[in-house]
Design an enzyme around this catalytic site. Structure first.
Site, mmCIF file in Angstrom:
data_model
loop_
_atom_site.group_PDB
_atom_site.id
_atom_site.type_symbol
_atom_site.label_atom_id
_atom_site.label_comp_id
_atom_site.label_asym_id
_atom_site.label_seq_id
_atom_site.Cartn_x
_atom_site.Cartn_y
_atom_site.Cartn_z
ATOM 1 N N HIS A 164 0.847 -1.200 0.000
ATOM 2 C CA HIS A 164 0.000 0.000 0.000
ATOM 3 C C HIS A 164 0.880 1.248 0.000
ATOM 4 O O HIS A 164 2.085 1.167 0.232
ATOM 5 C CB HIS A 164 -0.908 0.016 1.233
ATOM 6 N N HIS A 198 5.361 5.723 -1.309
ATOM 7 C CA HIS A 198 6.152 4.511 -1.483
ATOM 8 C C HIS A 198 5.382 3.289 -1.010
ATOM 9 O O HIS A 198 4.429 3.411 -0.247
ATOM 10 C CB HIS A 198 7.477 4.624 -0.723
#
Length: 187
Positions: free
Chosen positions: A41, A129
């Protein structure tokens, strides 16, 4: 320790199932913990333990008003494998995404809503990220992997924002509590 929550963009299973075998090739790298592929995620806001259940409910109402039916879905592309922490002994190995003005604007709206609803958030700049592994544990210094091309992973459509709950004793350990669907997204 109480239950922790965060708001995130989940990486779709189709992409996770492509990323995971590529990551498996890196698994000889000596990180203590590798992230389960269905936990990939991009965190928009880490909430931690809410001050109260009411805070979480008010935040969900606010996010529903801001996001659902108002913000458009959009695509993201993957870009590069990087680290956080010391170059020779990193804390985090992560997969990046190409810069996206839409993602930055969405994150700003989510972050502002969290602050407005009484959550104490990390003030550091947003660096989108996907965490792949944590805590370098090798005897030798870390060396960034060669020959790995994240740009070959198909882009994905961000269709929703997820309120996730952390369950440290389960795998995968992140459970969706609520989804906020973006306009135009076909789920």
């Amino acid at each position: 320790m109480g239950t922790h929550y965060f708001l995130a963009v989940r990486i779709p299973r189709q992409q996770s199932e492509i990323i995971y075998p590529l990551i498996n090739q890196l698994s000889q790298m000596k990180f203590k913990r590798w992230v389960h592929p269905f936990d990939y995620h991009i965190t928009l806001a880490f909430l931690g333990e809410p001050p109260s259940e009411e805070h979480l409910l008010h935040l969900c109402d606010d996010l529903s008003e801001i996001i659902e039916g108002r913000l458009p879905s959009f695509s993201l592309d993957f870009a590069g494998v990087h680290t956080f922490g010391a170059a020779d002994s990193p804390r985090i190995l992560w997969l990046g995404v190409r810069p996206s003005k839409t993602l930055m604007e969405l994150r700003e709206q989510v972050y502002s809503s969290c602050i407005k609803n009484g959550f104490q958030l990390d003030p550091r700049p947003f660096k989108p990220h996907i965490t792949l592994a944590r805590k370098w544990d090798g005897k030798d210094s870390y060396i960034n992997p060669d020959g790995w091309n994240p740009e070959s992973i198909p882009s994905f459509e961000v269709k929703s924002i997820e309120l996730l709950q952390t369950n440290v004793n389960e795998e995968p350990k992140y459970k969706t509590i609520r989804s906020f669907r973006l306009t135009g997204a076909e789920l």
